[in-house]
Design a protein around this motif. Structure first.
Motif, PDB file in Angstrom:
ATOM      1  N   SER A 120       2.233   8.014   8.491  1.00  0.00           N
ATOM      2  CA  SER A 120       2.101   6.758   9.229  1.00  0.00           C
ATOM      3  C   SER A 120       1.917   6.954  10.722  1.00  0.00           C
ATOM      4  CB  SER A 120       3.305   5.863   8.954  1.00  0.00           C
ATOM      5  OG  SER A 120       4.473   6.521   9.338  1.00  0.00           O
TER       6      SER A 120
ATOM      7  N   LYS B   7      -0.986 -19.475   3.668  1.00  0.00           N
ATOM      8  CA  LYS B   7      -1.032 -18.265   2.875  1.00  0.00           C
ATOM      9  C   LYS B   7      -2.106 -18.397   1.799  1.00  0.00           C
ATOM     10  CE  LYS B   7       2.212 -15.003   1.011  1.00  0.00           C
ATOM     11  NZ  LYS B   7       3.471 -14.734   0.387  1.00  0.00           N
ATOM     12  N   SER B  31       2.210  -0.931   2.886  1.00  0.00           N
ATOM     13  CA  SER B  31       3.665  -1.099   2.897  1.00  0.00           C
ATOM     14  C   SER B  31       4.224  -1.002   4.306  1.00  0.00           C
ATOM     15  CB  SER B  31       4.330  -0.090   1.956  1.00  0.00           C
ATOM     16  OG  SER B  31       4.333   1.189   2.536  1.00  0.00           O
ATOM     17  N   ARG B  32       3.707  -0.077   5.145  1.00  0.00           N
ATOM     18  CA  ARG B  32       4.348   0.047   6.456  1.00  0.00           C
ATOM     19  C   ARG B  32       3.986  -1.094   7.387  1.00  0.00           C
ATOM     20  NH1 ARG B  32       0.960   4.385   6.674  1.00  0.00           N
ATOM     21  NH2 ARG B  32      -0.770   4.231   8.131  1.00  0.00           N
ATOM     22  N   ARG B  33       2.866  -1.741   7.170  1.00  0.00           N
ATOM     23  CA  ARG B  33       2.522  -2.872   8.018  1.00  0.00           C
ATOM     24  C   ARG B  33       2.943  -4.204   7.385  1.00  0.00           C
ATOM     25  NH1 ARG B  33      -0.135  -1.626  12.667  1.00  0.00           N
ATOM     26  NH2 ARG B  33      -1.110   0.416  12.721  1.00  0.00           N
ATOM     27  N   GLY B  34       3.596  -4.102   6.232  1.00  0.00           N
ATOM     28  CA  GLY B  34       4.162  -5.297   5.622  1.00  0.00           C
ATOM     29  C   GLY B  34       3.144  -6.214   4.975  1.00  0.00           C
ATOM     30  N   TYR B  35       1.999  -5.674   4.568  1.00  0.00           N
ATOM     31  CA  TYR B  35       1.048  -6.505   3.838  1.00  0.00           C
ATOM     32  C   TYR B  35       1.434  -6.504   2.368  1.00  0.00           C
ATOM     33  CZ  TYR B  35      -1.701  -5.102   7.957  1.00  0.00           C
ATOM     34  OH  TYR B  35      -2.132  -4.817   9.223  1.00  0.00           O
ATOM     35  N   ASN B  36       1.191  -7.631   1.755  1.00  0.00           N
ATOM     36  CA  ASN B  36       1.588  -7.812   0.372  1.00  0.00           C
ATOM     37  C   ASN B  36       0.501  -7.264  -0.564  1.00  0.00           C
ATOM     38  OD1 ASN B  36       3.037  -8.821  -1.767  1.00  0.00           O
ATOM     39  ND2 ASN B  36       1.917 -10.758  -1.715  1.00  0.00           N
ATOM     40  N   THR B  57      -4.422  -9.362  -2.523  1.00  0.00           N
ATOM     41  CA  THR B  57      -3.377  -9.445  -1.515  1.00  0.00           C
ATOM     42  C   THR B  57      -3.246 -10.885  -1.037  1.00  0.00           C
ATOM     43  OG1 THR B  57      -2.698  -8.629   0.661  1.00  0.00           O
ATOM     44  CG2 THR B  57      -5.055  -8.828   0.280  1.00  0.00           C
ATOM     45  N   GLY B  59      -1.711 -13.557   2.248  1.00  0.00           N
ATOM     46  CA  GLY B  59      -1.249 -13.661   3.632  1.00  0.00           C
ATOM     47  C   GLY B  59      -2.077 -14.698   4.355  1.00  0.00           C
ATOM     48  N   ILE B  63      -3.408 -12.032   9.043  1.00  0.00           N
ATOM     49  CA  ILE B  63      -3.080 -10.854   8.245  1.00  0.00           C
ATOM     50  C   ILE B  63      -4.324 -10.338   7.536  1.00  0.00           C
ATOM     51  CG2 ILE B  63      -1.771 -10.073   6.221  1.00  0.00           C
ATOM     52  CD1 ILE B  63       0.594 -11.581   7.269  1.00  0.00           C
TER      53      ILE B  63
END
Lengths: 551, 185
Positions: A120, B7, B31-36, B57, B59, B63
């Motif tokens: 990351s 959304k 996952s690290r940027r919090g996207y679904n 996805t 958002g 997003i």
């Protein structure tokens, strides 16, 4: 020729002159092979500092810094340095040794999945399994690290791959990355739009960020500002792109910036963000910035544009290129009224500061409050003025950084610090890299006694390689910025901030055989600074600061 | 800045070079940027060195814009674009194992037939149904069949392609070698 030779030859082909690192069994073929070349190696004392030194080297030379360490703990120690470089977009290639490729994944001695761990915060990473790939991978890695939005690239090389034969070594002349083509030239239509908008604007302001340094655009930006009389502010990462005393410069913005810089941002009807992320340290509530003003965002990374604030005019491109285009165009506008207003803010703020200084002196005089040691803002200001005009000032992290960024007077020199990551201990190792990259320049690192102790082992590196960096330690015996936070937010309930007054810096300096000076109060400051700067040799200057000082 | 805080769900098609750990780079970014991620499927294209990843996805607009930009930034990514519902075909496959003895078997088969499902395994106490369609159809069938006891369920997630030839991407890459320059993926 084996894999290690191919890596080393690639470094030669890339024009690499210095490698910062720490050997271990898994990278021994590399360190054996490098002996055949003229590449200079610097044995750093802890791997994190190899990355910081490479970062300092990259920032001053504009070249890609190189750090080479071994597998397992060597690689994991490097992580903080890689992440620090990633947050500040510093071009770097990090090579890690890895265990035998047959053993990978079985948790053998000194194995760590470093490419997974760094996923990351690297721009890209490689694991080399076939030695024939080495020249291509090396070429790509340097290209990716040093173009577009710069950043660290990791190459993990199993030790057996380093030992495998490479039959045909040919370093590629070009990279062929279909998937990676950063935009350099700004879009002509967008460039014209910005100029047209500037002609309509009454109160424009340019905000320069770290990208201006990274693209080597400071001169072009300055030319544009001078030619068209446009006021300018800076983020912390952009400091020293514009000389502090430039009449159109209104200081640093953000929660640790100048009040008049922030007033300038708030009062503007057009803000041009240049190579700045519009991040949380500099802009409060970025979402709302475009409600009241036209926002122009110029950045080489399209993903930065609109991430924190939606710009009215997005402009993707290399800043130097964009400003070269700007400078070719004629702009007819007159912002005299706006500049007068900004000068008014500046005068007010300076008067207020003078008042505060007076109050402080007054408090000392009337014994309502006794401050020991020097007045840090005044000290930083005088230090930076006593330094050579083109000297490099490397600030660490904490209160010292805040004092540094708001009181350092930039002339023709460079200011650098760990901005995005805020990595304590960055200053000394980065300064080593800077001095190696620019030996003709005076290099001064300024840190607190907390940050100093995080990487003080690098004093040995400075001594061993005769790197004459100058290190100022502002010693207040506490973690000042955390203490200040607890002062404001936890009502003086202090927790885990006492460093104590050890180590004795005089004895530390003696132990390393480094020149040592001490300034205990304002009266000693002028002479102390002069003595500190006079010789081109590694020197520690201990500066006493009262633990109660707030920044 | 927001043009819409609403959304929404979108399906993105991502073409990537088939480099090691490319899938983890993509999923790690999400996952690290919090996207679904509602579903993710991946498989090689006609050109084996290129993988197609389909991600459903959700958002708001900001997003969605960031997803396109951040994914584009990954070095392995050749292309990302939205598969707009009106211009694309989506399919999902589900395998559903239902408890059904000889008395219930006929009824379950009848339901499967209505949805053009196939019976792909039979035992004394169970039936396995394969059903293909867009997610809505699969959802509807699962709702219907849940009157019976579902023993196990496997869904693949959405795969999709744009309609017609408008958005076909041709490989024009020297790195993939000569002679395949007109291959599509």
């Amino acid at each position: 020729m084996n894999g290690a030779d191919a890596i080393v030859n690639s470094l030669v082909n890339e024009g690499v002159e210095y490698v910062f690192g720490y050997p271990g069994v898994a990278i021994c073929p590399f360190y054996d092979s490098i002996l055949q070349t003229d590449i200079r190696t610097v044995l750093i004392r802890q791997e994190q500092c190899a990355a910081h030194a490479a970062s300092g080297y990259a920032r001053i030379t504009g070249k890609v810094g190189v750090a080479v360490v071994t597998s397992g703990p060597g690689a994991t120690n490097l992580i903080t340095g890689i992440a620090t470089a990633f947050m500040d977009s510093i071009p770097m290639v990090c090579i890690t040794g890895q265990v035998n490729s047959q053993m990978m994944g079985s948790d053998v001695f000194q194995e760590a999945d470093i490419s997974g761990a760094c996923e990351s915060f690297v721009k890209y990473s490689y694991i080399i399994r076939n030695p024939a790939d080495i020249p291509r991978v090396m070429k790509e890695a340097f290209h990716i690290a040093g173009t577009g939005r710069k950043g660290p690239v990791l190459i993990d090389v199993p030790v057996d791959v380093q030992n495998m034969p490479v039959r045909h070594y040919a370093y590629p002349e070009t990279v062929n990355l279909r998937t990676y083509k950063p935009t350099v030239a700004g879009h002509a239509v967008q460039i014209k739009k910005v100029i047209a908008q500037l002609e309509r604007a009454k109160r424009p302001i340019i905000c320069v960020g770290g990208g201006v340094h990274l693209s080597g655009a400071a001169q072009e930006v300055l030319k544009f500002i001078d030619k068209n009389d446009i006021p300018v502010v800076s983020t912390m990462m952009g400091l020293s792109a514009i000389p502090t005393e430039h009449p159109l410069f209104y200081g640093m913005v953000g929660n640790n910036g100048k009040p008049y810089g922030n007033l300038a941002m708030n009062g503007a009807d057009m803000v041009i963000m240049v190579g700045a992320r519009v991040a949380d340290r500099s802009i409060t509530d970025p979402d709302r910035i475009s409600e009241s003003k036209v926002l122009v965002h110029i950045d080489v990374d399209p993903a930065e544009i609109g991430k924190n604030a939606g710009p009215t005019i997005p402009l993707v491109g290399d800043i130097r290129h964009v400003f070269e285009e700007f400078n070719k165009m004629e702009l007819h506008a007159d912002y005299t009224d706006w500049i007068d207003r900004l000068d008014g803010y500046k005068d007010d703020a300076r008067n207020a500061k003078r008042r505060r200084m007076y109050e402080r002196e007054d408090a000392i005089r009337t014994q309502r409050r006794v401050f020991h040691g020097v007045n840090p803002p005044e000290f930083i200001r005088n230090l930076s003025l006593a330094m050579k005009e083109d000297a490099v000032y490397v600030a660490d992290v904490g209160q010292n950084q805040m004092w540094s960024c708001s009181n350092y007077i930039a002339r023709k020199g460079r200011f650098m610090t760990s901005g995005g990551m805020g990595t304590m201990g960055y200053a000394l190792p980065a300064a080593l890299g800077v001095k190696i990259g620019a030996p003709e320049k005076q290099v001064v690192a300024v840190c607190g006694d907390g940050g100093f102790q995080m990487t003080m082992q690098e004093l040995a590196t400075a001594v061993q390689y005769g790197i004459p960096v100058k290190l100022v330690v502002l010693k207040n015996t506490v973690l000042g910025l955390v203490r200040q936070f607890q002062h404001y937010n936890y009502k003086d309930r202090y927790s885990v901030i006492q460093l104590g007054d050890k180590p004795d810096l005089f004895l530390i300096a003696q132990a390393y055989g480094i020149r040592y000076l001490k300034i205990e109060n304002n009266e000693q400051a002028a002479d102390g600074i002069a003595a500190f700067l006079e010789k081109d040799e590694a020197t520690i200057l201990e500066v006493t600061v009262d633990p109660d000082e707030l920044c | 800045m927001s043009t819409s805080e609403v959304k929404q769900t979108k399906v993105f098609q991502i073409l990537v070079d088939n480099n090691p750990s490319v899938l983890s780079r993509i999923s790690g970014l999400f996952s690290r940027r919090g996207y679904n991620i509602e579903s993710i499927t991946a498989g090689v294209t006609a050109e084996p060195r290129i993988t197609r990843i389909t991600i459903a996805t959700s958002g708001d607009d900001d997003i969605m814009e960031q997803i396109e930009k951040q994914v584009s930034k990954l070095v392995d990514v050749r292309d990302i674009h939205e598969l707009k519902p009106e211009e694309s075909v989506y399919r999902e496959l589900a395998m559903i194992k239902v408890r059904a003895d000889s008395t219930q078997r006929e009824n379950v088969i009848a339901l499967a037939n209505i949805f053009r499902g196939n019976i792909i395994d039979v035992s004394a106490e169970s039936l396995m149904i394969e059903i293909t369609g867009n997610s809505g159809k699969v959802d509807a069938f699962i709702r219907l069949i849940s009157g019976y006891e579902i023993l196990e369920l496997a869904r693949t997630g959405v795969a999709g392609l744009g309609r017609g030839t408008k958005n076909v991407i041709y490989v024009d890459d020297m790195r993939l070698g000569a002679g395949i320059s007109d291959r599509t993926c």
